[in-house]
Design an enzyme around this catalytic site. Sequence first.
Site: not given
Ligand code: GRF
Length: 189
Positions: A12-13, A104, A174
């Site tokens: 959940g970062s 993604h 992201e």
């Molecule tokens: C991210 O790389 C996102 O693109 C993918 O899953 C990962 C989630 O990472 N769908 P986090 O749980 O938000 O750290």
Amino acid sequence: MKKIALLASGTGSNAKKIIEYFKGSEIISVACLLSNKSSAKALEMATSFNIPTHIISKEELGNPGQTILYLKSMSVDLIVLAGYLKKIPQDLVEVYPNKIINIHPALLPKFGGKGMYGMHVHKAVVEQGESESGMTIHYVNAKYDDGAIIFQAKCPVQPSDTAVQVAANVLRLEHKHYAPVVEQILIDK
Ligand code: GRF
């Protein structure tokens, strides 16, 4: 106030960045975080910000009646998937048309689809000798990684980069872009 529901299966970062970004906003708030995994770190993280959580049970994965009731009770305007690994059932897509988005960790339509998640994506990018990778934010339909693309950001991939290095560069993108893109979508709605 426009309301967001976050869906996360893991750390959940990205969800955390979104919660922090909208903390104190007078127009947008994170109403709740849902997870299909009761052990997901994302649930603890949301609770630490006093955000209500809901566990999506195995039965609800195929038959989302309870999930829909919960989202309605929270008056959710946008469903934001952040590392959510289960397919969104057609019924949920129909109740929230163009109101569910996903992130993604690659430049779709490349490196998407079933089984293409987490390190599988970055390993494939390196193995195929790609010179760039990045992230994609897109609308969700009932197929994996298939809905219309909203936003992409790119980063170079050097021939010496490992999948772990590519993953770190993509995650940085992201964290930088997801919350502002969510904000823009809600402002435009
Ligand atoms: C991210 O790389 C996102 O693109 C993918 O899953 C990962 C989630 O990472 N769908 P986090 O749980 O938000 O750290």
